[in-house]
Structure formats: structure tokens, C-alpha cells
Design an enzyme around this catalytic site. Structure first.
Site, PDB file in Angstrom:
ATOM      1  N   GLU A  83       0.976  -1.339   0.083  1.00 49.61           N
ATOM      2  CA  GLU A  83      -0.015   0.021  -0.156  1.00 49.61           C
ATOM      3  C   GLU A  83       0.724   1.330   0.105  1.00 49.61           C
ATOM      4  OE1 GLU A  83      -4.184  -1.541   1.953  1.00 49.61           O
ATOM      5  OE2 GLU A  83      -2.809  -0.463   3.339  1.00 49.61           O
ATOM      6  N   ASP A 121      -3.850  -9.070   8.796  1.00 47.43           N
ATOM      7  CA  ASP A 121      -2.865  -8.162   9.358  1.00 47.43           C
ATOM      8  C   ASP A 121      -2.691  -8.844  10.796  1.00 47.43           C
ATOM      9  OD1 ASP A 121      -2.892  -6.750   7.071  1.00 47.43           O
ATOM     10  OD2 ASP A 121      -4.231  -5.053   7.789  1.00 47.43           O
ATOM     11  N   GLY A 178     -14.363  -4.436  12.886  1.00 40.05           N
ATOM     12  CA  GLY A 178     -13.243  -3.491  12.697  1.00 40.05           C
ATOM     13  C   GLY A 178     -12.069  -4.065  12.521  1.00 40.05           C
TER      14      GLY A 178
END
Length: 301
Positions: A138, A243, A278
Site C-alpha cells: 500500500e 493483518d 473493525g
């Protein structure tokens, strides 16, 4: 204590929750909207910090309304932000739609992350003192390559999440120790749709691979070793699960755990994260991971 360096993105996640994601040209009504600090780099940093490591973040935020809360979130999570730059213009954002099956679709707007195209003074020294360097895609590929090469020069383990997927030249992969794509990224990188075959093909370029399979779990492959499967979990929101897995796995490996045990611990953390909404807000702490891992052991013994 271990030290993990993360070179990557910091985004504000703008998350809409819907029963079913819209098709092209379709408008649907969402039931909830949340603004959550995220970004693959920051997410992996928070996961590693929650898992008990010292963590340093290399990247950038913008001089906009999102920049300060993004930095504050990392600080409050125990991540060192001395190497997190502030640049003119907007911070990175990720526009996420989460459906009732826990799947997501994401559009990333790089913002300040696009300015991270090189190592700044002091970044290489920080990497050299780490036990592992976590990388994603990213930020510009030039910085990923510079970070990987710096880690290789100093004998630091490198872990690359190839997301968003793109064609990769051989140079960065030559400096990567562990590649962690999802099944779609593995297929895009190899042209092979079967995850096991894709993982085997990727071993021609890197020594270790973990292919994330979403609700079906994960598959680990290494040169000269039998593949290992990570079990399936039920997802409430899969945002940040990968992640969480990568950040926690890096900590376990830095602590010297055998790969099988490290994968099991990281899988436990990822399993916990997908039960919560989230990205960074869903990532469990070390005490929670240990307690759940102990419970899993009791139930299977």
C-alpha cells in the site's frame, strides 16, 4: 522483548456495514457506519504490539483531520511513531463495505502513503535493529524494495503481504523470507487457482508461504517441508484478520517458536479478530490470545 519494524501504510478506514454488498450500478442501504484507524501497515503494527512485541512504524500520515487520530491510535497501542512522517495533504483512506457474511470489499486511496517512496534518514538503522520487518504493497514499490534490501543486508527476517496485488519484479521477492498472500493474490501472482499448487509455485521465488483462505483457514508451505493447514473460523468481520495473523505470527517467530506452534498461535489471534467488528479495534491482546490458545488445547486434548 522482541522488536518488529513495520514499513507500510496508515489509513483511516471508512466502513459501511450492509446485508449484501452492492453490485455495479446498484445502491443499497447500510445499517451502520464507522470510522476506524487502519491501513495494512498500521494494522500489522498494532497486532504485533498487542501480541507483546516492541513495534516501530515507518510511514506517513497527512496534515488533515485524520492524521492526528491515526498517530494517536498507534501511540496508544504501544507502537513507536518516531519514524511516522507527517506530510502536506490528506492521509490515506480505505473505503470498506462489510456484508453480513463477514466478507469485505475495499477501495484504498493512498494519500500520504504515496509519499513513502524511499527510506528516510534513520529508517535503515531502525530496520537493522529489528527481529523482523513487515512489508505490504500500500506504499510505493520503491520503498518496499529499499526496505527489503536493507533488512537483507542486516540479516533481518522479512515478511511481505502482497496486497493490493500487483505484478512484482524479482528484486523484492529475492529479499523476502515469508510471503503471505490470500488465495486471490496467490492466484494472481502465479496464474494457478488451486491454493496448494499456487503455494508450491511461489516457493520457486521465496522460501516460505502462507496462503490465507478466508473462511477456509490458511495453508503454510515451505521448501523441503510438508504443508500445514490452519483451521476454519466463522467470521463476523474479516477486515484486519490477515493483518492480525501476520503481526502475531511475526512476534511468535521472533520469539523463536517453532513454525507449527507459531502458526497455531497466530491462527488463534486471527480467529478471535474475525469475531469482532473493525480492523485495529478487533485485534486481541497477548493475554487474550494465550487464554484462548489454552482453552483450545483443553478442548482438543
Amino acid at each position: 522483548m522482541t522488536h518488529i519494524a513495520v514499513l507500510g501504510s496508515t489509513n483511516m478506514d471508512l466502513v459501511a456495514y450492509v446485508a449484501k454488498a452492492p453490485q455495479r450500478g446498484e445502491t443499497v442501504t447500510g445499517r451502520e457506519f464507522r470510522t476506524i484507524p487502519g491501513g495494512k501497515g498500521a494494522g500489522q503494527a498494532v497486532a504485533a504490539a498487542h501480541a507483546g512485541s516492541d513495534v516501530s512504524m515507518i510511514g506517513a500520515v497527512g496534515a488533515d483531520a485524520f492524521g492526528s487520530p491515526l498517530r494517536t491510535t498507534l501511540d496508544h497501542s504501544g507502537v513507536d511513531t518516531d519514524h511516522l512522517r507527517t506530510t502536506e495533504g490528506p492521509s490515506g483512506t480505505a473505503h470498506i463495505v462489510v456484508d453480513d457474511e463477514g466478507g469485505n470489499a475495499i477501495v484504498v486511496v493512498p494519500g500520504a502513503n504515496a509519499t513513502v517512496d524511499h527510506l528516510a534518514p534513520g529508517d535503515e538503522a531502525l530496520i537493522a535493529g529489528a527481529d523482523a520487518l513487515l512489508l505490504q504493497l500500500e506504499i510505493p514499490l520503491a520503498a518496499v524494495l529499499a526496505g527489503a534490501e536493507a533488512a537483507r543486508r542486516h540479516g533481518v527476517r522479512t515478511v511481505l503481504t502482497p496486497s493490493p496485488v500487483q505484478s512484482l519484479p524479482p528484486e523484492p521477492l529475492a529479499s523476502i523470507d515469508l510471503l503471505v498472500p490470500n488465495e486471490h493474490e496467490a492466484a494472481a501472482l502465479t496464474g494457478v487457482t488451486d491454493p496448494r499448487e499456487a503455494a508450491t509455485a511461489l516457493l520457486d521465488q521465496v522460501p516460505e508461504v502462507v496462503v490465507a483462505l478466508g473462511a477456509a483457514g490458511s495453508l503454510y508451505a515451505a521448501r523441503g517441508a510438508e504443508p500445514l493447514a490452519v483451521p476454519r473460523v466463522t467470521a463476523v468481520d474479516s477486515t484486519g484478520a490477515g493483518d492480525t495473523f501476520v503481526g502475531t505470527l511475526a512476534v511468535a517467530l521472533a520469539e523463536g517458536r517453532p513454525m507449527r506452534a507459531a502458526l497455531a498461535w497466530a491462527s488463534t489471534a486471527a480467529s478471535m479478530s474475525v469475531q469482532r467488528p473493525g480492523a485495529s479495534s478487533s485485534m486481541p491482546y497477548r493475554s487474550e490470545i494465550d487464554a484462548q490458545a489454552a482453552s483450545n488445547t483443553r478442548h482438543t486434548s
